[in-house]
Design a protein around this motif. Structure first.
Motif, PDB file in Angstrom:
ATOM      1  N   UNK A 191       0.913  -1.030   0.073  1.00  0.00           N
ATOM      2  CA  UNK A 191       0.107  -0.104   0.188  1.00  0.00           C
ATOM      3  C   UNK A 191       0.852   1.327  -0.059  1.00  0.00           C
ATOM      4  N   UNK A 192       2.249   1.194   0.339  1.00  0.00           N
ATOM      5  CA  UNK A 192       2.993   2.288   0.479  1.00  0.00           C
ATOM      6  C   UNK A 192       3.596   2.757  -0.896  1.00  0.00           C
ATOM      7  N   UNK A 193       3.568   1.669  -1.955  1.00  0.00           N
ATOM      8  CA  UNK A 193       4.229   1.887  -3.274  1.00  0.00           C
ATOM      9  C   UNK A 193       3.586   2.855  -4.035  1.00  0.00           C
ATOM     10  N   UNK A 194       2.059   2.749  -4.395  1.00  0.00           N
ATOM     11  CA  UNK A 194       1.405   3.354  -5.133  1.00  0.00           C
ATOM     12  C   UNK A 194       0.106   3.625  -4.452  1.00  0.00           C
ATOM     13  N   UNK A 195      -0.751   4.671  -5.113  1.00  0.00           N
ATOM     14  CA  UNK A 195      -2.004   4.921  -4.348  1.00  0.00           C
ATOM     15  C   UNK A 195      -3.121   4.288  -5.629  1.00  0.00           C
TER      16      UNK A 195
ATOM     17  N   UNK B 103      -5.881  15.298  -4.520  1.00  0.00           N
ATOM     18  CA  UNK B 103      -5.400  15.221  -3.027  1.00  0.00           C
ATOM     19  C   UNK B 103      -4.497  14.341  -2.923  1.00  0.00           C
ATOM     20  N   UNK B 104      -4.400  13.242  -3.403  1.00  0.00           N
ATOM     21  CA  UNK B 104      -2.976  12.057  -3.525  1.00  0.00           C
ATOM     22  C   UNK B 104      -2.180  12.487  -3.831  1.00  0.00           C
ATOM     23  N   UNK B 105      -2.354  13.357  -5.170  1.00  0.00           N
ATOM     24  CA  UNK B 105      -1.172  13.752  -5.968  1.00  0.00           C
ATOM     25  C   UNK B 105      -0.458  14.825  -5.123  1.00  0.00           C
ATOM     26  N   UNK B 106      -1.052  15.618  -4.654  1.00  0.00           N
ATOM     27  CA  UNK B 106      -0.644  16.721  -3.916  1.00  0.00           C
ATOM     28  C   UNK B 106       0.252  16.526  -2.694  1.00  0.00           C
ATOM     29  N   UNK B 107      -0.226  15.425  -1.957  1.00  0.00           N
ATOM     30  CA  UNK B 107       0.420  14.810  -0.594  1.00  0.00           C
ATOM     31  C   UNK B 107       1.506  13.679  -0.771  1.00  0.00           C
ATOM     32  N   UNK B 108       1.202  13.165  -2.121  1.00  0.00           N
ATOM     33  CA  UNK B 108       2.484  12.201  -2.531  1.00  0.00           C
ATOM     34  C   UNK B 108       2.969  12.268  -3.782  1.00  0.00           C
ATOM     35  N   UNK B 109       3.795  13.461  -4.048  1.00  0.00           N
ATOM     36  CA  UNK B 109       4.415  13.691  -5.107  1.00  0.00           C
ATOM     37  C   UNK B 109       5.440  12.725  -5.797  1.00  0.00           C
ATOM     38  N   UNK B 110       5.138  12.156  -6.849  1.00  0.00           N
ATOM     39  CA  UNK B 110       6.150  11.069  -7.385  1.00  0.00           C
ATOM     40  C   UNK B 110       5.590  10.017  -7.330  1.00  0.00           C
ATOM     41  N   UNK B 111       4.480   9.577  -6.418  1.00  0.00           N
ATOM     42  CA  UNK B 111       3.853   8.447  -6.472  1.00  0.00           C
ATOM     43  C   UNK B 111       2.890   8.187  -7.570  1.00  0.00           C
ATOM     44  N   UNK B 112       2.892   7.010  -8.119  1.00  0.00           N
ATOM     45  CA  UNK B 112       1.980   6.688  -9.257  1.00  0.00           C
ATOM     46  C   UNK B 112       0.443   6.424  -8.608  1.00  0.00           C
ATOM     47  N   UNK B 113      -0.563   6.781  -9.334  1.00  0.00           N
ATOM     48  CA  UNK B 113      -1.865   6.885  -9.009  1.00  0.00           C
ATOM     49  C   UNK B 113      -2.608   6.050  -9.810  1.00  0.00           C
ATOM     50  N   UNK B 114      -3.400   4.993  -9.228  1.00  0.00           N
ATOM     51  CA  UNK B 114      -4.294   4.009 -10.102  1.00  0.00           C
ATOM     52  C   UNK B 114      -5.877   4.488  -9.542  1.00  0.00           C
ATOM     53  N   UNK B 115      -6.505   4.575 -10.618  1.00  0.00           N
ATOM     54  CA  UNK B 115      -8.129   4.903 -10.225  1.00  0.00           C
ATOM     55  C   UNK B 115      -8.965   3.769 -10.793  1.00  0.00           C
ATOM     56  N   UNK B 116      -9.735   3.254  -9.946  1.00  0.00           N
ATOM     57  CA  UNK B 116     -10.635   1.956 -10.317  1.00  0.00           C
ATOM     58  C   UNK B 116     -12.106   2.750 -10.484  1.00  0.00           C
ATOM     59  N   UNK B 117     -12.516   2.475 -11.698  1.00  0.00           N
ATOM     60  CA  UNK B 117     -13.946   3.064 -12.009  1.00  0.00           C
ATOM     61  C   UNK B 117     -14.811   1.627 -12.203  1.00  0.00           C
ATOM     62  N   UNK B 118     -16.016   1.744 -11.975  1.00  0.00           N
ATOM     63  CA  UNK B 118     -17.144   0.599 -11.940  1.00  0.00           C
ATOM     64  C   UNK B 118     -17.856   0.604 -12.957  1.00  0.00           C
ATOM     65  N   UNK B 119     -18.020   1.571 -13.792  1.00  0.00           N
ATOM     66  CA  UNK B 119     -18.856   1.752 -14.982  1.00  0.00           C
ATOM     67  C   UNK B 119     -18.243   2.887 -15.977  1.00  0.00           C
TER      68      UNK B 119
END
Length: 287
Positions: free
Chosen positions: A166-170, A189-205
């Motif tokens: 859980x610490x490697x990427x959001x 919010x995640x990008x601002x608080x964790x610069x440089x960390x990759x972000x994955x976004x799950x969508x359901x539809x």
């Protein structure tokens, strides 16, 4: 094709499994081995061959020297093959030489590690080989304590690693989005608080796709999408946001993989790689 979202697990060291090895010894030998200690003299020696009984991919050999060291047995390991090697029925992996008592006491533990990790590597290899244009990803559905070993085995089999922890990427899911109030706010919010960390976004539809694209995450995960919506979403993403990686998950069957294989380069995450595993048949034959 990069076989990992962050840093793939391309190797393991003793610090990754020594605790597991010690736990296995404490579990199996709390007060010695009644059978072996009764029937065999400490001075007896032998040669034991680690032998594949079926086809597969080898993994987990690094555990063997650690196991020998922890048992303090007068035994040496001569490895012939390395992790990632292709096994056929009858393939000799390596030899143990030395104390018969020592080898008998470590036999089951050694095989549990090698058979389990080789089973994962073999599982991953079958899928990755069948669908070479897909990024076949593992998940965090692993046995507690075995996470890094299991992901290493997936990589050795030709699969790819999702985030190690859980610490490697959001990874933003419905609960996170609900808390933030919107997809764009959650990503921001995640990008601002964790610069440089990759972000994955799950969508359901597919109704969430436009907002997802506007938020500009590194990866968009299409979770449990129908074939029709999957095709439509991938087409939109490749045309309008080619910089965003695409991943599919949820109930991935062989039929679904056949369908997804027509989309080059997308990721497919499969808990099946690590949580539905058959031990590979490998034996330790004492001469």
């Amino acid at each position: 094709m990069n076989r990992g979202y962050t840093s793939p697990v391309t190797e393991i060291s003793e610090k990754d499994f020594e605790t597991l090895v010690q736990m296995a010894l404490d579990e199996d030998l709390p007060a010695g081995d009644i059978t072996t200690d009764t029937l065999f003299a400490k001075e007896e020696t032998c040669t034991a061959v680690l032998l594949a009984k079926e086809e597969g991919i080898l993994c987990g050999t690094a555990v063997i020297p650690c196991l020998i060291q922890k048992t303090k047995a007068d035994v040496t390991w001569n490895g012939i093959l390395s992790d990632g090697a292709t096994l056929s029925k009858g393939t000799v992996v390596g030899e143990l030489k030395g104390s018969l008592v020592g080898i008998l006491k470590m036999e089951r533990i050694l095989l549990n590690f090698i058979q389990y990790l080789s089973g994962i590597a073999t599982n991953a290899n079958k899928v990755a080989k069948q669908f070479p244009n897909l990024l076949i990803l593992d998940t965090r559905k692993t046995l507690p304590g075995y996470r890094k070993l299991a992901k290493y085995a997936v990589y050795m089999g030709g699969g790819a690693n999702h985030r190690l922890n859980l610490s490697e990427m959001a990874m933003l899911k419905d609960n996170h989005i609900a808390r933030a109030g919107s997809i764009q706010t959650a990503v921001q919010l995640v990008r601002e608080k964790n610069p440089g960390k990759k972000i994955e976004l799950e969508i359901d539809g597919i109704f969430q796709l436009n907002d997802a694209i506007l938020a500009k995450p590194d990866i968009i995960l299409l979770d449990n999408f129908s074939d029709t919506d999957t095709e439509k979403a991938i087409q939109i993403l490749k045309e309008t946001a080619p910089m965003i990686r695409i991943e599919c998950s949820g109930g991935i069957t062989p039929e679904k993989l056949n369908f997804l294989s027509k989309f080059d380069g997308i990721g497919v995450s499969m808990g099946y790689l690590t949580h539905t595993v058959k031990f590979l048949d490998i034996s330790l034959d004492i001469k």
